[in-house]
Design a protein around this motif. Structure first.
Motif, short mmCIF file in Angstrom:
data_model
loop_
_atom_site.label_atom_id
_atom_site.label_comp_id
_atom_site.label_asym_id
_atom_site.label_seq_id
_atom_site.Cartn_x
_atom_site.Cartn_y
_atom_site.Cartn_z
N GLU A 21 0.84 -1.20 0.00
CA GLU A 21 0.00 0.00 0.00
C GLU A 21 0.88 1.25 0.00
O GLU A 21 1.85 1.35 0.75
CB GLU A 21 -0.91 0.01 1.23
CG GLU A 21 -1.81 1.25 1.29
CD GLU A 21 -2.81 1.18 2.41
OE1 GLU A 21 -3.67 0.27 2.37
OE2 GLU A 21 -2.73 2.02 3.34
N THR A 52 -3.92 4.91 -1.53
CA THR A 52 -4.94 5.37 -0.59
C THR A 52 -5.67 6.61 -1.08
O THR A 52 -5.28 7.26 -2.05
CB THR A 52 -4.32 5.67 0.79
OG1 THR A 52 -3.39 6.75 0.66
CG2 THR A 52 -3.63 4.45 1.35
N GLY A 210 -2.92 -7.17 7.44
CA GLY A 210 -2.21 -5.93 7.14
C GLY A 210 -1.03 -5.78 8.09
O GLY A 210 -1.20 -5.86 9.32
N LEU A 212 2.17 -3.46 9.41
CA LEU A 212 2.79 -2.14 9.45
C LEU A 212 4.20 -2.27 10.03
O LEU A 212 4.37 -2.34 11.25
CB LEU A 212 1.97 -1.18 10.32
CG LEU A 212 2.56 0.22 10.49
CD1 LEU A 212 2.53 0.98 9.17
CD2 LEU A 212 1.83 1.00 11.57
N TYR A 275 1.73 -2.09 4.72
CA TYR A 275 1.54 -0.64 4.73
C TYR A 275 2.94 -0.03 4.66
O TYR A 275 3.64 0.05 5.68
CB TYR A 275 0.79 -0.21 5.99
CG TYR A 275 -0.60 -0.80 6.08
CD1 TYR A 275 -1.61 -0.32 5.26
CD2 TYR A 275 -0.89 -1.84 6.95
CE1 TYR A 275 -2.90 -0.86 5.32
CE2 TYR A 275 -2.17 -2.39 7.02
CZ TYR A 275 -3.16 -1.89 6.21
OH TYR A 275 -4.42 -2.43 6.27
#
Length: 304
Positions: A21, A52, A210, A212, A275
């Protein structure tokens, strides 16, 4: 000497799939950083890369420009984020059609945050899509899109309970969602308990975790508070005292992220959504540990 336990994460042929992302850049300097990161990560062959969409649709044009450039100039499969906020159904549908014309066939459908940001009460736009499930249905009516949605292992901050949050996910699936991408988390047990509850509700689409990678602990902790993700004490302890020690912080960040993803692999996970925060090095290192390698043609081109 103790025998070495079997670790799936050490099997080089395990089929791992990743997606990345990014967010649309605001300045020429940020744009250079973004495209440098895309060029660094593209040879790993991600399933897709998402871009995004700012609160209140504030980055609509920049998101479209970034996604369109990905279609024109790369072989990557872009997924454009889209929200219900600050637009009528007709305006949102126009954006969807514009993506289709640009060659985009994957949309990440989100309710979105109000223009005033997280923490402000959400109110559906007059004449707009009220909920993300309505947006999913609208996208599916318009064209042959693959649609991803969000999932929250620790529930959405505005949901009254995890059961209510699962009701919302079920509604999105019933409207045609193809997969869900989870909010980031740091405790893998939370994710697996969530999967158990998802499956018990008869929700059978893939739920991609997801991830991070913590580039900056203070920033990540603030982000977690706004999105309802918990930050374990042990994670805070790992970064304690490293505010001014960039080199050590990077090493600790890599170790923490590697520990998390390799544990997920050992427990059967094969798909990951990173991310990236538009930074490539830490994500690239984690992917390398997962066994991903640049495609030969891409590697030769980079070396030329």
């Amino acid at each position: 000497m103790y025998p070495t336990a079997f670790r799936p994460s050490r099997e080089s042929r395990r089929p791992i799939r990743v997606s990345f992302e990014f967010f649309p850049p605001k300045t020429p300097e940020m744009e250079a950083t973004l495209w440098s990161s895309i060029e660094r990560l593209a040879p790993l062959g991600p399933s897709f890369v998402s871009v995004t969409y700012g609160a209140g649709g504030s980055t609509r044009e920049r998101t479209h420009n970034t996604v369109s450039r990905l279609v024109r100039e790369t072989e990557l499969k872009p997924a454009a984020h889209l929200t219900c906020v600050a637009a009528t159904k007709g305006e949102v549908d126009e954006v969807v059609r514009a993506y289709h014309e640009a060659g985009v066939r994957h949309i990440v459908a989100l309710r979105g945050d109000p223009a005033d940001g997280v923490g402000t009460a959400y109110t559906a736009h007059p004449g707009g899509y009220e909920r993300s499930c309505d947006l999913v249905a609208g996208i599916k009516r318009i064209g042959d899109f693959e649609v991803s949605v969000s999932a929250y292992p620790e529930r959405h901050p505005e949901a009254g309970s995890l059961d209510q949050d699962l009701d919302a996910l079920k509604a999105k699936v019933d409207c045609g969602a193809d997969r869900a991408i989870s909010q980031f988390f740091f405790d893998n047990d939370l994710f697996f308990r969530y999967l158990d509850r998802v499956q018990s509700r008869g929700i059978d689409i893939p739920i991609i975790p997801g991830i991070l990678p913590v580039q900056n602990f203070k920033q990540a902790a603030n982000f977690a508070r706004r999105t309802g993700a918990s930050v374990p004490d042990w994670l805070a302890a790992r970064f304690e005292g490293l505010e001014d020690d960039v080199a050590t912080r990077k090493l600790v960040a890599a170790a923490v992220a590697a520990e998390q993803v390799l544990d997920l692999v050992d427990r059967g996970v094969t798909d990951f959504h990173f991310y990236t925060m538009n930074r490539a090095d830490l994500v690239y290192a984690i992917c390398h540990l997962l066994g991903l390698r640049a495609a030969p043609a891409a590697a030769e081109k980079a070396a030329a």
